[in-house]
Design an enzyme around this catalytic site. Structure first.
Site, PDB file in Angstrom:
ATOM      1  N   CYS A  54      86.226  49.127  80.080  1.00 32.68           N
ATOM      2  CA  CYS A  54      85.829  50.527  80.188  1.00 32.68           C
ATOM      3  C   CYS A  54      84.837  50.810  81.303  1.00 32.68           C
ATOM      4  O   CYS A  54      84.250  51.862  81.347  1.00 32.68           O
ATOM      5  CB  CYS A  54      85.289  51.038  78.858  1.00 32.68           C
ATOM      6  SG  CYS A  54      83.757  50.258  78.373  1.00 32.68           S
ATOM      7  N   GLU A  78      79.220  42.777  77.593  1.00 32.08           N
ATOM      8  CA  GLU A  78      78.620  43.109  78.886  1.00 32.08           C
ATOM      9  C   GLU A  78      77.428  42.224  79.241  1.00 32.08           C
ATOM     10  O   GLU A  78      76.666  42.520  80.154  1.00 32.08           O
ATOM     11  CB  GLU A  78      78.231  44.594  78.909  1.00 32.08           C
ATOM     12  CG  GLU A  78      77.507  45.083  77.689  1.00 32.08           C
ATOM     13  CD  GLU A  78      77.445  46.610  77.604  1.00 32.08           C
ATOM     14  OE1 GLU A  78      77.794  47.294  78.585  1.00 32.08           O
ATOM     15  OE2 GLU A  78      77.030  47.124  76.547  1.00 32.08           O
ATOM     16  N   ARG A  84      80.894  58.226  74.575  1.00 31.53           N
ATOM     17  CA  ARG A  84      79.462  57.968  74.670  1.00 31.53           C
ATOM     18  C   ARG A  84      78.709  58.979  73.823  1.00 31.53           C
ATOM     19  O   ARG A  84      78.977  60.176  73.918  1.00 31.53           O
ATOM     20  CB  ARG A  84      78.987  58.128  76.119  1.00 31.53           C
ATOM     21  CG  ARG A  84      79.613  57.192  77.110  1.00 31.53           C
ATOM     22  CD  ARG A  84      78.972  57.375  78.472  1.00 31.53           C
ATOM     23  NE  ARG A  84      79.879  56.960  79.502  1.00 31.53           N
ATOM     24  CZ  ARG A  84      80.650  57.771  80.216  1.00 31.53           C
ATOM     25  NH1 ARG A  84      80.577  59.067  80.043  1.00 31.53           N
ATOM     26  NH2 ARG A  84      81.484  57.281  81.105  1.00 31.53           N
ATOM     27  N   ASN A 119      80.385  47.445  84.339  1.00 32.00           N
ATOM     28  CA  ASN A 119      79.193  47.816  85.112  1.00 32.00           C
ATOM     29  C   ASN A 119      78.012  46.902  84.776  1.00 32.00           C
ATOM     30  O   ASN A 119      77.419  46.287  85.651  1.00 32.00           O
ATOM     31  CB  ASN A 119      78.804  49.273  84.868  1.00 32.00           C
ATOM     32  CG  ASN A 119      79.891  50.233  85.325  1.00 32.00           C
ATOM     33  OD1 ASN A 119      80.886  49.829  85.894  1.00 32.00           O
ATOM     34  ND2 ASN A 119      79.687  51.506  85.066  1.00 32.00           N
ATOM     35  N   ASP A 120      77.684  46.803  83.491  1.00 34.73           N
ATOM     36  CA  ASP A 120      76.561  45.950  83.109  1.00 34.73           C
ATOM     37  C   ASP A 120      76.904  44.475  83.232  1.00 34.73           C
ATOM     38  O   ASP A 120      76.058  43.662  83.595  1.00 34.73           O
ATOM     39  CB  ASP A 120      76.093  46.280  81.681  1.00 34.73           C
ATOM     40  CG  ASP A 120      75.113  47.448  81.660  1.00 34.73           C
ATOM     41  OD1 ASP A 120      75.260  48.343  80.819  1.00 34.73           O
ATOM     42  OD2 ASP A 120      74.198  47.453  82.517  1.00 34.73           O
ATOM     43  N   HIS A 180      78.625  78.759  86.153  1.00 30.14           N
ATOM     44  CA  HIS A 180      79.568  79.852  86.381  1.00 30.14           C
ATOM     45  C   HIS A 180      80.320  79.648  87.694  1.00 30.14           C
ATOM     46  O   HIS A 180      81.538  79.847  87.768  1.00 30.14           O
ATOM     47  CB  HIS A 180      78.783  81.168  86.394  1.00 30.14           C
ATOM     48  CG  HIS A 180      79.529  82.271  87.058  1.00 30.14           C
ATOM     49  ND1 HIS A 180      80.632  82.860  86.500  1.00 30.14           N
ATOM     50  CD2 HIS A 180      79.363  82.857  88.257  1.00 30.14           C
ATOM     51  CE1 HIS A 180      81.097  83.775  87.321  1.00 30.14           C
ATOM     52  NE2 HIS A 180      80.348  83.800  88.390  1.00 30.14           N
ATOM     53  N   ARG A 218      72.492  47.132  91.674  1.00 27.93           N
ATOM     54  CA  ARG A 218      73.332  47.763  92.690  1.00 27.93           C
ATOM     55  C   ARG A 218      72.586  48.814  93.509  1.00 27.93           C
ATOM     56  O   ARG A 218      73.008  49.159  94.605  1.00 27.93           O
ATOM     57  CB  ARG A 218      74.579  48.375  92.043  1.00 27.93           C
ATOM     58  CG  ARG A 218      74.311  49.656  91.266  1.00 27.93           C
ATOM     59  CD  ARG A 218      75.404  49.994  90.292  1.00 27.93           C
ATOM     60  NE  ARG A 218      76.676  50.245  90.971  1.00 27.93           N
ATOM     61  CZ  ARG A 218      77.734  50.767  90.365  1.00 27.93           C
ATOM     62  NH1 ARG A 218      77.667  51.095  89.092  1.00 27.93           N
ATOM     63  NH2 ARG A 218      78.866  50.954  91.001  1.00 27.93           N
ATOM     64  N   ARG A 239      81.053  54.896  70.701  1.00 26.22           N
ATOM     65  CA  ARG A 239      80.019  53.896  70.939  1.00 26.22           C
ATOM     66  C   ARG A 239      78.695  54.389  70.377  1.00 26.22           C
ATOM     67  O   ARG A 239      78.308  55.539  70.610  1.00 26.22           O
ATOM     68  CB  ARG A 239      79.874  53.619  72.431  1.00 26.22           C
ATOM     69  CG  ARG A 239      78.883  52.503  72.752  1.00 26.22           C
ATOM     70  CD  ARG A 239      78.729  52.281  74.235  1.00 26.22           C
ATOM     71  NE  ARG A 239      78.091  53.399  74.896  1.00 26.22           N
ATOM     72  CZ  ARG A 239      77.983  53.505  76.212  1.00 26.22           C
ATOM     73  NH1 ARG A 239      78.491  52.569  76.995  1.00 26.22           N
ATOM     74  NH2 ARG A 239      77.393  54.558  76.746  1.00 26.22           N
TER      75      ARG A 239
END
Lengths: 576, 87
Positions: free
Chosen positions: A500, A429, A294, A452-453, A187, A463, A330
């Protein structure tokens, strides 16, 4: 001066005095009472008082045309619900005091709502909490409308805020909100967004860390709070605030414009989303489609795997919201850091090298088939494509295609019309996917590079690990050359490539994406207009002449990119 | 007794505002009105039980009404749902 960092849930910068709001927690005593009838009368009176108060609030909000008026109408109706009163009375009949009974009833309903599937209904639990506090406050006294007495501008600091807390406040005086609890959809966050004021949450013990009337400078975009900010910090932020405001205005002009470079080269700018509700933000930010939808949200925070119907509805909702624009979905990508209790992956030594992504799905055929069936059905009515994550072997793609055929036959036997072919792409990836890109390109309809991967598996670094985190970098030549390899393999076979991961929205890498002729960049919705602006500042001609990939270390790459393009398309805010 | 099956079409399902409108309308009638979703049942005059049904978009409910004004009650409630609770 002290610096505190929280999570920003509503952007904006403001300077003001803190107003500390201490919540009164009711001490629920398990005290017995003798006079049951008297106790019941107390509850009834408290109910009347509460309903009266809510009537007043509701009327005022309607007059002020405030949308949250409905919340208070709902509170009123709940209090007037005979089942509610009856449940409380049952508590009293056990010989317990009124507050105890109210608390018991509130918890009963809170549990019911919290265990529901839909997020919307889950949030109703906090409505019950709010109105029960009002009710308890009206037993033996009057519930004090929390913040009505505030008469000057301030930044509200509280552990948590309920609609009842903020309703009574003069909105004009609310300049910012800092809380310990409450997420991006709470809220508080919604209220702050609608008032266009900054809000920061997850500030542990904020009411203790900050003193009443202390001067604060808060940045809802970064979640940073300066307590008693120095003059230099104030000046810095004032400039930043002005720049942000002009920049926002500038970006709005890019709505409805094509995503092109100055010399007319176009790239598709689409969005990553993780919940059906985010589709609206894609539209409002003028995203050209969904490059990554996702589906883990369907499986997380639930007690069991979602049914085919539930999945079908979720995918359909997004297709409808996107109004014909492409949606790339995906398949379930869990494992690694995403933990879903009921899916039972026993503790792995190396989850990032373990049963994740497509491996998990191929290992759990029933679960996977349910998702595939839902996707095949949505494919008949929506503009979708499907992509599979964590691919490392050709056999995986072949196995998925076999399951898709199996599901199609199953569905047809059951009477569903499955007529359209399902477009299937894959996430690139893993190093093996990169090295076999030419072969993979003959087996799928498109590639999507999950940077990322890919960076993690190529740089072989976590990371989050302090010792080796610095090795994880999108500027690592090994990563960039891998991407080039993938793009060449794809374009040779005539299929498209999108990016992506986070690197998709890195302004310093944009010139390289143009040089490599990446077809699509999929970014978070709020970055679309910014990307479009930056694209317009570049020329394909110039990007083609950049010599990035011959560099052999990441520092050289980074320096080159910053020097060559630091002025032109990066940090435009400083130029305004 | 009158029974009818109907699908909820509005965006957020039978949540706060529609639920309130539904319950307010139901309260105006004397008949007993029950709403079923699968094997869950709610009393149409009790907002909490309606909210607890958690009916979302495209879900089917069935309404059973028993009483002297059952015909008008069914007509009113069905009209409300079919108009997607636009007043």
């Amino acid at each position: 001066m002290e610096k505190i960092i929280g999570k920003g849930t509503s952007p904006g910068i403001t300077i003001g005095k803190a107003y500390i709001h201490q919540q009164r927690e009711w001490v629920i005593e398990d005290k017995s009472i003798d006079d049951i009838d008297l106790e019941k009368v107390k509850v009834k009176e408290a109910l009347y008082k509460s309903v009266e108060q809510l009537n007043v609030i509701y009327k005022k909000m309607c007059m002020d045309k405030l949308p949250e008026a409905d919340i208070f109408l709902a509170h009123k109706m709940i209090l007037e619900d005979p089942d509610f009163l009856q449940h409380i009375n049952e508590g009293i009949e056990q010989g317990k005091n009124a507050r105890w009974a109210i608390n018991r009833t509130a918890n009963h309903y809170i549990n019911i709502f919290q265990s529901m599937e839909s997020d919307y209904f889950k949030e109703r639990a906090s409505d019950i909490y709010d109105l029960s506090k009002r009710l308890m406050g009206n037993i033996d006294g009057i519930y004090r409308e929390g913040l009505a007495h505030i008469q000057e501008p301030c930044i509200l600091v509280a552990k948590d805020l309920t609609p009842s807390d903020t309703v009574s406040m003069n909105r004009e005086f609310l300049r910012g909100i800092i809380t310990e609890k409450g997420g991006a959809t709470s809220h508080t966050a919604i209220l702050a967004s609608s008032l266009s004021i900054p809000a920061i949450t997850s500030v542990l013990q904020c009411t203790e860390q900050i003193d009443h009337k202390q001067e604060l400078l808060i940045d809802g975009g970064t979640g940073v709070i300066y307590v008693e900010p120095k003059e230099t910090i104030k000046k810095e932020y004032l400039i930043k605030q002005k720049a942000e405001a002009s920049y926002e205005k500038l970006l709005k002009e890019y709505i409805g414009c094509p995503s092109v470079t100055e010399d007319g080269y176009s790239i598709s700018l689409v969005c990553n989303i993780g919940q059906p509700e985010e589709a609206d933000r894609v539209i409002s930010n003028d995203g050209e489609g969904v490059g990554l939808f996702r589906t883990e949200f369907l499986f997380m925070g639930q007690k069991k795997a979602p049914s085919e119907e539930v999945q079908y509805k979720a995918y359909k909702t997004v297709c409808e919201a996107m109004d014909g624009k492409e949606v790339i979905i995906r398949t379930l990508d869990i494992g690694g850091d995403k933990d879903i209790p009921y899916l039972k992956i026993e503790g792995e030594m190396n989850p990032f090298l373990g049963l994740r992504g497509i491996r998990y799905c191929l290992h759990n055929e029933t679960l996977f088939m349910t998702q595939i069936r839902a996707l095949l059905r949505v494919n008949e009515i929506g503009n979708i494509k499907v992509m599979i994550p964590m691919i490392s072997e050709l056999e995986e793609v072949i196995a998925v295609k076999t399951l898709i055929n199996k599901a199609s036959l199953q569905l047809r036997k059951e009477g569903y019309a499955i007529t359209r072919p399902l477009k299937l792409g894959m996430m690139v990836e893993t190093p093996s996917a990169v090295l076999l890109a030419s072969e993979f390109a003959t087996k799928v309809d498109f590639f999507s590079i999950g940077t990322n991967d890919l960076i993690q598996y190529t740089c072989v670094a976590d990371r989050m690990n302090n010792h080796v985190g610095h090795l994880y970098s999108a500027y690592q030549p090994a990563v960039l050359r891998s991407i080039r390899m993938v793009v060449e393999a794809a374009h040779n076979k005539g299929i498209s490539v999108s990016i992506c991961g986070e690197a998709a929205s890195d302004p310093y890498l944009l010139p390289l994406w143009i040089q490599l002729e990446i077809d699509k960049l999929s970014v978070t919705p709020s970055k679309i207009l910014d990307m479009r602006y930056r694209l317009k500042q570049l020329k394909k001609e110039e990007c083609d002449n950049l010599d990035i990939l011959s560099k052999t270390d990441k520092e050289a790459v980074q320096n080159y990119l910053h020097q060559e393009y630091g002025g032109n398309n990066c940090e435009p805010k400083e130029q305004l | 007794m009158i029974k009818k099956e109907i699908v909820i079409r509005n965006e957020a399902g039978l949540h706060a505002r529609p639920a309130m409108l539904f319950v307010s309308a139901a309260k105006k009638f004397n008949s007993d009105i029950q709403v079923f979703k699968g094997d869950q049942v709610a009393n149409a005059k009790n907002i909490l039980s309606i909210l607890a049904l958690g009916v979302i978009k495209d879900e089917k409910i069935h309404i059973e009404i028993v009483g002297e004004d059952e015909v008008q009650a069914m007509q009113t409630l069905v009209a409300l749902i079919e108009n997607q609770f636009v007043e």
